[in-house]
Write a protein that holds these residues in place. Structure first.
Motif, PDB file in Angstrom:
ATOM      1  N   ARG A  21       0.824  -1.213   0.000  1.00 50.03           N
ATOM      2  CA  ARG A  21       0.000   0.000   0.000  1.00 50.03           C
ATOM      3  C   ARG A  21       0.854   1.256   0.000  1.00 50.03           C
ATOM      4  NH1 ARG A  21      -4.852  -1.945   4.025  1.00 50.03           N
ATOM      5  NH2 ARG A  21      -6.081  -2.979   2.406  1.00 50.03           N
ATOM      6  N   THR A  22       1.955   1.260   0.768  1.00 50.15           N
ATOM      7  CA  THR A  22       2.840   2.434   0.757  1.00 50.15           C
ATOM      8  C   THR A  22       3.492   2.578  -0.620  1.00 50.15           C
ATOM      9  OG1 THR A  22       4.649   1.140   1.708  1.00 50.15           O
ATOM     10  CG2 THR A  22       3.315   2.420   3.226  1.00 50.15           C
ATOM     11  N   GLU A  23       3.865   1.445  -1.204  1.00 49.91           N
ATOM     12  CA  GLU A  23       4.446   1.459  -2.549  1.00 49.91           C
ATOM     13  C   GLU A  23       3.424   1.999  -3.555  1.00 49.91           C
ATOM     14  OE1 GLU A  23       6.549  -1.863  -5.404  1.00 49.91           O
ATOM     15  OE2 GLU A  23       6.446  -2.272  -3.239  1.00 49.91           O
ATOM     16  N   LEU A  24       2.170   1.613  -3.397  1.00 46.55           N
ATOM     17  CA  LEU A  24       1.095   2.083  -4.271  1.00 46.55           C
ATOM     18  C   LEU A  24       0.913   3.595  -4.112  1.00 46.55           C
ATOM     19  CD1 LEU A  24      -1.180   1.173  -6.235  1.00 46.55           C
ATOM     20  CD2 LEU A  24      -2.647   0.973  -4.235  1.00 46.55           C
ATOM     21  N   GLY A  25       0.989   4.080  -2.892  1.00 44.57           N
ATOM     22  CA  GLY A  25       0.887   5.521  -2.647  1.00 44.57           C
ATOM     23  C   GLY A  25       2.003   6.292  -3.329  1.00 44.57           C
ATOM     24  N   GLN A  26       3.221   5.762  -3.268  1.00 43.70           N
ATOM     25  CA  GLN A  26       4.355   6.417  -3.926  1.00 43.70           C
ATOM     26  C   GLN A  26       4.180   6.425  -5.445  1.00 43.70           C
ATOM     27  OE1 GLN A  26       7.655   4.184  -2.414  1.00 43.70           O
ATOM     28  NE2 GLN A  26       7.788   5.347  -0.507  1.00 43.70           N
ATOM     29  N   LEU A  27       3.689   5.309  -5.987  1.00 47.23           N
ATOM     30  CA  LEU A  27       3.457   5.244  -7.429  1.00 47.23           C
ATOM     31  C   LEU A  27       2.386   6.240  -7.863  1.00 47.23           C
ATOM     32  CD1 LEU A  27       3.556   1.457  -8.390  1.00 47.23           C
ATOM     33  CD2 LEU A  27       5.027   3.257  -9.219  1.00 47.23           C
ATOM     34  N   THR A  28       1.331   6.358  -7.061  1.00 39.63           N
ATOM     35  CA  THR A  28       0.266   7.312  -7.379  1.00 39.63           C
ATOM     36  C   THR A  28       0.803   8.741  -7.359  1.00 39.63           C
ATOM     37  OG1 THR A  28      -1.313   5.819  -6.342  1.00 39.63           O
ATOM     38  CG2 THR A  28      -2.059   8.052  -6.730  1.00 39.63           C
ATOM     39  N   ALA A  78       4.567   7.397 -17.751  1.00 38.21           N
ATOM     40  CA  ALA A  78       3.242   7.396 -17.131  1.00 38.21           C
ATOM     41  C   ALA A  78       2.536   6.067 -17.392  1.00 38.21           C
ATOM     42  CB  ALA A  78       2.411   8.554 -17.665  1.00 38.21           C
ATOM     43  N   GLN A  79       2.697   5.536 -18.592  1.00 36.75           N
ATOM     44  CA  GLN A  79       2.083   4.246 -18.905  1.00 36.75           C
ATOM     45  C   GLN A  79       2.693   3.133 -18.048  1.00 36.75           C
ATOM     46  OE1 GLN A  79       2.721   3.918 -23.107  1.00 36.75           O
ATOM     47  NE2 GLN A  79       0.855   5.073 -23.644  1.00 36.75           N
ATOM     48  N   GLU A  80       4.005   3.160 -17.893  1.00 37.10           N
ATOM     49  CA  GLU A  80       4.682   2.169 -17.047  1.00 37.10           C
ATOM     50  C   GLU A  80       4.202   2.271 -15.598  1.00 37.10           C
ATOM     51  OE1 GLU A  80       8.918   2.508 -17.380  1.00 37.10           O
ATOM     52  OE2 GLU A  80       8.887   2.219 -19.553  1.00 37.10           O
ATOM     53  N   LEU A  81       4.059   3.519 -15.127  1.00 37.25           N
ATOM     54  CA  LEU A  81       3.610   3.727 -13.750  1.00 37.25           C
ATOM     55  C   LEU A  81       2.195   3.201 -13.544  1.00 37.25           C
ATOM     56  CD1 LEU A  81       4.978   7.281 -12.891  1.00 37.25           C
ATOM     57  CD2 LEU A  81       5.703   5.116 -11.925  1.00 37.25           C
ATOM     58  N   SER A  82       1.325   3.445 -14.521  1.00 34.09           N
ATOM     59  CA  SER A  82      -0.054   2.966 -14.367  1.00 34.09           C
ATOM     60  C   SER A  82      -0.107   1.440 -14.418  1.00 34.09           C
ATOM     61  CB  SER A  82      -0.965   3.569 -15.442  1.00 34.09           C
ATOM     62  OG  SER A  82      -0.552   3.157 -16.724  1.00 34.09           O
ATOM     63  N   GLN A  83       0.771   0.831 -15.230  1.00 30.75           N
ATOM     64  CA  GLN A  83       0.817  -0.639 -15.287  1.00 30.75           C
ATOM     65  C   GLN A  83       1.307  -1.210 -13.947  1.00 30.75           C
ATOM     66  OE1 GLN A  83       3.303  -2.164 -18.419  1.00 30.75           O
ATOM     67  NE2 GLN A  83       2.758  -4.289 -18.014  1.00 30.75           N
ATOM     68  N   SER A  85       7.434  16.151 -22.406  1.00 30.99           N
ATOM     69  CA  SER A  85       8.100  15.352 -23.446  1.00 30.99           C
ATOM     70  C   SER A  85       7.399  14.013 -23.646  1.00 30.99           C
ATOM     71  CB  SER A  85       9.567  15.125 -23.073  1.00 30.99           C
ATOM     72  OG  SER A  85       9.639  14.283 -21.944  1.00 30.99           O
ATOM     73  N   GLN A  86       7.750  13.343 -24.752  1.00 27.17           N
ATOM     74  CA  GLN A  86       7.197  12.027 -25.085  1.00 27.17           C
ATOM     75  C   GLN A  86       7.651  10.985 -24.069  1.00 27.17           C
ATOM     76  OE1 GLN A  86       4.784  12.486 -27.087  1.00 27.17           O
ATOM     77  NE2 GLN A  86       4.710  10.431 -27.878  1.00 27.17           N
ATOM     78  N   LYS A  87       8.846  11.145 -23.547  1.00 26.97           N
ATOM     79  CA  LYS A  87       9.399  10.178 -22.595  1.00 26.97           C
ATOM     80  C   LYS A  87       8.513  10.084 -21.348  1.00 26.97           C
ATOM     81  CE  LYS A  87      14.049   8.867 -21.308  1.00 26.97           C
ATOM     82  NZ  LYS A  87      15.410   9.318 -21.104  1.00 26.97           N
ATOM     83  N   GLU A 143       2.837   9.272 -10.426  1.00 29.56           N
ATOM     84  CA  GLU A 143       1.948   9.356 -11.582  1.00 29.56           C
ATOM     85  C   GLU A 143       1.334  10.758 -11.688  1.00 29.56           C
ATOM     86  OE1 GLU A 143      -1.238   6.257 -13.512  1.00 29.56           O
ATOM     87  OE2 GLU A 143      -1.467   6.752 -11.406  1.00 29.56           O
ATOM     88  N   LEU A 144       0.922  11.306 -10.551  1.00 28.59           N
ATOM     89  CA  LEU A 144       0.347  12.650 -10.555  1.00 28.59           C
ATOM     90  C   LEU A 144       1.383  13.702 -10.945  1.00 28.59           C
ATOM     91  CD1 LEU A 144      -1.918  12.461  -7.387  1.00 28.59           C
ATOM     92  CD2 LEU A 144      -2.648  12.554  -9.768  1.00 28.59           C
ATOM     93  N   LEU A 145       2.611  13.525 -10.467  1.00 35.25           N
ATOM     94  CA  LEU A 145       3.675  14.477 -10.828  1.00 35.25           C
ATOM     95  C   LEU A 145       3.977  14.426 -12.326  1.00 35.25           C
ATOM     96  CD1 LEU A 145       6.145  14.064  -7.822  1.00 35.25           C
ATOM     97  CD2 LEU A 145       4.722  16.048  -8.353  1.00 35.25           C
ATOM     98  N   VAL A 146       3.948  13.222 -12.894  1.00 32.32           N
ATOM     99  CA  VAL A 146       4.208  13.072 -14.327  1.00 32.32           C
ATOM    100  C   VAL A 146       3.069  13.712 -15.135  1.00 32.32           C
ATOM    101  CG1 VAL A 146       4.352  11.356 -16.189  1.00 32.32           C
ATOM    102  CG2 VAL A 146       5.698  11.059 -14.134  1.00 32.32           C
ATOM    103  N   GLN A 147       1.833  13.564 -14.667  1.00 29.62           N
ATOM    104  CA  GLN A 147       0.688  14.149 -15.375  1.00 29.62           C
ATOM    105  C   GLN A 147       0.754  15.673 -15.366  1.00 29.62           C
ATOM    106  OE1 GLN A 147      -2.864  12.615 -13.590  1.00 29.62           O
ATOM    107  NE2 GLN A 147      -2.690  10.609 -14.603  1.00 29.62           N
ATOM    108  N   MET A 148       1.225  16.238 -14.268  1.00 24.47           N
ATOM    109  CA  MET A 148       1.313  17.706 -14.173  1.00 24.47           C
ATOM    110  C   MET A 148       2.392  18.251 -15.096  1.00 24.47           C
ATOM    111  SD  MET A 148       0.730  18.293 -10.118  1.00 24.47           S
ATOM    112  CE  MET A 148       1.173  20.019 -10.212  1.00 24.47           C
TER     113      MET A 148
END
Length: 136
Positions: A83-90, A109-114, A102-104, A93-98
């Motif tokens: 759960r803590t790992e999931l929180g860090q990933l979320t 973001a796709q890797e993070l969501s997977q 770039s394309q990278k 993911e939010l930081l990447v969305q903001m």
């Protein structure tokens, strides 16, 4: 010695695999005829208990040998970690969305969501396993 075997009373074990009945010899009784070194018959139960038996303890005592409370505690700990790992990933993911410059970042973001989805599935599996253990 075969005449000595024939004159013996029938063996008390009813198992067809018993050596005295012509099988492989896994009846579990310790006959005096079987010359097994004493050190090979000693098995450990928990920390302070020693038992003398020819057969493997896995065949005699069912289960894995792990106390249910310990298993539950380990699973709870793993769920907490995931759960803590999931929180860090979320959060990532939010930081990447903001910051979508770039394309990278899109691939990241796709890797993070997977990874996030895999973690959620693992957490569901662990919670199901935990529920099964608590019901025992």
């Amino acid at each position: 010695s075969s005449s000595a075997r024939a004159s013996r009373p029938p063996h008390p074990c009813k198992a067809p695999s018993c050596r005295d009945r012509g099988g492989s010899g896994s009846c579990g009784s310790m006959d005096k005829d079987e010359k097994v070194p004493q050190y090979k018959t000693i098995k450990r139960l928990q920390k302070n208990y020693l038992v003398r038996c020819n057969e493997s303890l896995k065949n005699i005592i069912p289960g894995t040998g792990v106390k249910p409370v310990s298993h539950i505690r380990r699973i709870e700990h793993e769920i907490k970690q995931k759960r803590t790992e999931l929180g860090q990933l979320t959060e990532e993911e939010l930081l990447v969305q903001m910051d979508h410059t770039s394309q990278k970042k899109v691939k990241n973001a796709q890797e993070l969501s997977q990874k996030k989805q895999e973690l959620q599935e693992r957490i569901k599996q662990l919670e199901k396993q935990l529920l099964e253990l608590e019901l025992l």
